[in-house]
Design a protein around this motif. Structure first.
Motif, mmCIF file in Angstrom:
data_model
loop_
_atom_site.group_PDB
_atom_site.id
_atom_site.type_symbol
_atom_site.label_atom_id
_atom_site.label_comp_id
_atom_site.label_asym_id
_atom_site.label_seq_id
_atom_site.Cartn_x
_atom_site.Cartn_y
_atom_site.Cartn_z
ATOM 1 N N TRP A 24 2.015 10.700 -6.995
ATOM 2 C CA TRP A 24 0.672 9.842 -6.736
ATOM 3 C C TRP A 24 0.500 8.950 -8.054
ATOM 4 O O TRP A 24 0.122 7.699 -8.025
ATOM 5 C CB TRP A 24 -0.333 10.635 -6.626
ATOM 6 N N PHE A 69 2.790 6.151 -7.990
ATOM 7 C CA PHE A 69 2.462 5.230 -7.086
ATOM 8 C C PHE A 69 1.346 4.326 -7.575
ATOM 9 O O PHE A 69 1.337 3.228 -7.285
ATOM 10 C CB PHE A 69 2.134 6.107 -5.755
ATOM 11 N N LEU A 126 1.556 -4.653 0.363
ATOM 12 C CA LEU A 126 1.645 -3.050 0.004
ATOM 13 C C LEU A 126 2.554 -2.195 1.008
ATOM 14 O O LEU A 126 2.874 -1.051 0.911
ATOM 15 C CB LEU A 126 0.171 -2.524 0.025
ATOM 16 N N PHE A 181 -3.502 -0.360 15.586
ATOM 17 C CA PHE A 181 -4.847 -0.689 15.122
ATOM 18 C C PHE A 181 -5.754 -1.595 16.133
ATOM 19 O O PHE A 181 -6.937 -1.550 16.047
ATOM 20 C CB PHE A 181 -4.830 -1.149 13.705
ATOM 21 N N GLN A 205 -12.657 0.930 13.397
ATOM 22 C CA GLN A 205 -11.702 0.126 12.724
ATOM 23 C C GLN A 205 -11.467 0.772 11.043
ATOM 24 O O GLN A 205 -10.284 0.996 10.790
ATOM 25 C CB GLN A 205 -12.211 -1.268 12.261
ATOM 26 N N TYR A 206 -12.507 1.167 10.652
ATOM 27 C CA TYR A 206 -12.609 1.238 9.168
ATOM 28 C C TYR A 206 -12.897 2.634 8.634
ATOM 29 O O TYR A 206 -12.684 3.088 7.582
ATOM 30 C CB TYR A 206 -13.327 0.432 8.362
ATOM 31 N N ARG A 226 -9.652 7.010 10.011
ATOM 32 C CA ARG A 226 -8.549 7.922 9.522
ATOM 33 C C ARG A 226 -9.339 8.867 8.517
ATOM 34 O O ARG A 226 -8.801 10.195 8.511
ATOM 35 C CB ARG A 226 -7.729 7.111 8.597
ATOM 36 N N GLU A 254 -8.416 7.723 4.012
ATOM 37 C CA GLU A 254 -7.475 6.719 4.496
ATOM 38 C C GLU A 254 -5.964 7.058 4.170
ATOM 39 O O GLU A 254 -5.698 7.654 3.315
ATOM 40 C CB GLU A 254 -7.890 5.495 3.739
ATOM 41 N N PRO A 313 -0.433 3.686 6.876
ATOM 42 C CA PRO A 313 0.139 3.487 8.113
ATOM 43 C C PRO A 313 1.744 3.091 8.086
ATOM 44 O O PRO A 313 2.081 2.727 7.210
ATOM 45 C CB PRO A 313 -0.703 2.525 9.013
ATOM 46 N N SER A 324 -3.392 -10.294 12.829
ATOM 47 C CA SER A 324 -3.980 -9.743 11.567
ATOM 48 C C SER A 324 -2.895 -9.503 10.774
ATOM 49 O O SER A 324 -1.638 -9.228 10.966
ATOM 50 C CB SER A 324 -4.470 -8.246 12.242
ATOM 51 N N GLN A 365 -2.613 -8.909 5.997
ATOM 52 C CA GLN A 365 -3.285 -8.484 4.914
ATOM 53 C C GLN A 365 -2.771 -8.858 3.641
ATOM 54 O O GLN A 365 -1.379 -9.052 3.641
ATOM 55 C CB GLN A 365 -3.367 -6.988 4.687
ATOM 56 N N GLN A 407 -8.142 -9.916 4.509
ATOM 57 C CA GLN A 407 -7.494 -9.971 5.878
ATOM 58 C C GLN A 407 -6.989 -11.460 6.133
ATOM 59 O O GLN A 407 -7.997 -12.386 6.064
ATOM 60 C CB GLN A 407 -8.355 -9.415 6.913
ATOM 61 N N ILE A 420 -10.488 -0.695 -1.210
ATOM 62 C CA ILE A 420 -10.179 0.687 -0.767
ATOM 63 C C ILE A 420 -10.390 1.643 -2.033
ATOM 64 O O ILE A 420 -9.959 1.493 -3.060
ATOM 65 C CB ILE A 420 -8.660 0.931 -0.379
ATOM 66 N N PRO A 439 -8.295 8.342 -0.677
ATOM 67 C CA PRO A 439 -8.868 6.728 -0.463
ATOM 68 C C PRO A 439 -9.842 6.428 0.782
ATOM 69 O O PRO A 439 -9.630 7.229 1.727
ATOM 70 C CB PRO A 439 -7.618 6.128 -0.118
ATOM 71 N N ILE A 454 -12.503 3.364 2.885
ATOM 72 C CA ILE A 454 -12.477 1.853 2.882
ATOM 73 C C ILE A 454 -14.214 1.435 2.970
ATOM 74 O O ILE A 454 -15.032 2.108 3.470
ATOM 75 C CB ILE A 454 -12.158 1.082 4.228
HETATM 76 C C1 CLR Z 1 -5.481 -3.819 10.043
HETATM 77 C C2 CLR Z 1 -6.430 -4.567 10.934
HETATM 78 C C3 CLR Z 1 -7.386 -3.642 11.664
HETATM 79 C C4 CLR Z 1 -8.468 -3.067 10.451
HETATM 80 C C5 CLR Z 1 -7.596 -2.263 9.487
HETATM 81 C C6 CLR Z 1 -7.901 -1.259 9.025
HETATM 82 C C7 CLR Z 1 -7.428 -0.381 7.981
HETATM 83 C C8 CLR Z 1 -6.594 -1.288 7.086
HETATM 84 C C9 CLR Z 1 -5.545 -2.145 8.170
HETATM 85 C C10 CLR Z 1 -6.451 -3.104 8.948
HETATM 86 C C11 CLR Z 1 -4.559 -2.906 7.052
HETATM 87 C C12 CLR Z 1 -3.865 -1.808 6.513
HETATM 88 C C13 CLR Z 1 -4.334 -1.091 5.184
HETATM 89 C C14 CLR Z 1 -5.615 -0.262 6.185
HETATM 90 C C15 CLR Z 1 -6.003 0.518 5.187
HETATM 91 C C16 CLR Z 1 -4.973 1.069 4.264
HETATM 92 C C17 CLR Z 1 -3.821 0.019 4.627
HETATM 93 C C18 CLR Z 1 -5.117 -2.085 4.396
HETATM 94 C C19 CLR Z 1 -6.917 -4.193 8.095
HETATM 95 C C20 CLR Z 1 -2.975 -0.171 3.545
HETATM 96 C C21 CLR Z 1 -1.706 -0.824 3.927
HETATM 97 C C22 CLR Z 1 -2.422 1.048 2.794
HETATM 98 C C23 CLR Z 1 -3.172 1.665 1.424
HETATM 99 C C24 CLR Z 1 -2.392 2.834 1.144
HETATM 100 C C25 CLR Z 1 -3.585 3.547 0.507
HETATM 101 C C26 CLR Z 1 -4.358 4.470 1.536
HETATM 102 C C27 CLR Z 1 -2.937 4.535 -0.642
HETATM 103 O O1 CLR Z 1 -8.117 -4.242 12.428
#
Ligand code: CLR
Length: 384
Positions: A14, A17, A28, A46, A84-85, A88, A95, A98, A151, A153, A166, A194, A202, A204
């Motif tokens: 970790w 990372f 990422l 998602f 959405q947020y 997880r 969080e 994925p 979508s 990021q 986004q 995050i 983590p 959001i």
């Molecule tokens: C994708 C589009 C959806 C809303 C959404 C929710 C969570 C987001 C995801 C989106 C994109 C990827 C994301 C994720 C949360 C964590 C993940 C940003 C925007 C990143 C790639 C991984 C981060 C790793 C940490 C958790 C360590 O409508």
């Protein structure tokens, strides 16, 4: 203490990372992360979060006038945020990272007709691998409501939090039930922060603002704040609906994970999202075709779920190697990959028209889009 929520044997992983986050250049998704933070779910799933309140989606077209329909669009939009947020964190404790979809990955789902509201269908396709871009189409034909969007990021690291901008947008098309003219709504997407990275747990928080611009001229603007701003509660928002002349017609405030009110914090209830969500129904993996997400990742997901990370890693490498080979074959035969359900357009005409109506102009004033091919509505999967 730092890394308090990280399993003992993964603390070093970790820490490294987090170090590598500092070097990250906007994407990422392809970074290697320690096993405890991996999710067995692919990002292609998602877009289903857009519709875990299918009744709110269907009811948009029942609004009696422009103003009421805009309010219903806003209510549905706010109702999607907790799914959405925060899903997880609720289901997996924090969080997670994925699975990074492969080019062409597919995901299909449905929310069945209940109480005559009509069936809602979902079609998702990964239209770019690097950078990752996911295109989706959601339709309730009976209700006359459909959503098309994509979508992506862009991520950056502040030292303690990951900021996610986004990219992409969604266009909602509504055929009013009372026979009025078809309306379109441009939906821009909020920014994410995050937090909780150093602890290894983590979560959001939404920041800044996003907007919904209607072809009728009405605009909804949503402002997000975390703990200590509007209410002292996390996951809070304030929204206003205004005319094209900038005159505010209504306002809303509260928590997007709980209750929100019309007018002020003591006004009548606008939305209560604490009720049950309806998860999308997906065909069993044994019935899926090879490009469908759950089938494609079945062995990786099994490895992650059972803690067999070596097996998961090997399966993931197989998938990645197969993809690399495909790209090589395409290059040597000068063929290019073709999307199944969507057509890429350089400039989305709906975006151009609607974003020009926004008070806070978007830059640039145009954006690309992935337009759903209606003739593929009943196509399931692609030939190998
Ligand atoms: C994708 C589009 C959806 C809303 C959404 C929710 C969570 C987001 C995801 C989106 C994109 C990827 C994301 C994720 C949360 C964590 C993940 C940003 C925007 C990143 C790639 C991984 C981060 C790793 C940490 C958790 C360590 O409508």
């Amino acid at each position: 203490a730092e890394g308090a929520d990280v399993p003992q044997e993964q603390k070093a992983g970790w820490a490294s990372f987090i170090k590598s986050l500092a070097q990250m250049t906007g994407d990422l998704s392809s970074m290697t992360a320690p096993p405890f933070i991996l999710s067995p779910t692919s990002l292609t799933e998602f877009p289903a979060y857009w519709c875990e309140h299918p009744a709110h989606f269907a009811q948009i077209s029942e609004g009696k006038d422009e103003k009421e329909r805009m309010e219903r669009v806003l209510r549905w939009f706010i109702s999607t945020l907790s799914a959405q947020y925060t899903t997880r964190n609720e289901k997996m404790g924090s969080e997670k990272k994925p699975l990074n979809p492969v080019l062409g990955e597919l995901f299909y789902g449905v929310w069945p007709d209940v109480d005559g509201r009509g069936e809602t269908r979902l079609i998702v396709e990964q239209v770019s691998h690097h950078p990752p871009i996911t295109a989706y189409y959601i339709e309730n034909k009976k209700a006359g409501v459909r959503l098309q969007g994509h979508s992506g990021q862009k991520t950056s690291f502040t030292g303690t939090a990951i900021n996610v901008k986004q990219s992409g947008h969604a266009i909602l098309t509504v055929q009013p039930r009372n026979g009025g003219k078809e309306e379109k709504y441009l939906i821009t997407l909020p920014k994410l922060r995050i937090e909780g990275i150093v602890w290894g747990s983590p979560y959001i928080e939404l920041t800044d603002t996003n907007a919904i611009q209607s072809s009728t001229g009405l605009t909804a603007q949503i402002d997000y704040k975390g703990k200590g701003y509007f209410t002292g509660k996390s996951h809070s928002f304030k929204a206003t609906i205004a005319t094209s002349a900038g005159k505010s017609v209504s306002s809303y405030e509260g928590q997007w994970v709980g209750k929100s009110h019309i007018g002020g914090s003591k006004g009548p209830i606008f939305l209560d999202t604490t009720g049950p969500k309806e998860e999308v129904s997906v065909r069993d993996v044994t019935e899926q075709t090879d490009w469908e997400s759950r089938k494609l990742w079945v062995n990786v997901a099994k490895g992650i779920r059972t803690g067999n990370y070596d097996a998961a890693g090997k399966e993931k490498t197989n998938i990645e190697n197969e993809q690399r080979q495909r790209r090589k074959d395409e290059a040597s035969s000068s063929r290019s990959w073709e999307h199944l359900h969507f057509t890429h357009v350089e400039s989305d005409s709906d975006y151009q028209v609607l974003s020009a109506l926004l008070h806070d102009k978007l830059t640039p004033p145009h954006e690309d889009a992935y337009v759903f091919k209606p003739e593929t509505m009943n196509v399931v999967g692609r030939p190998n």
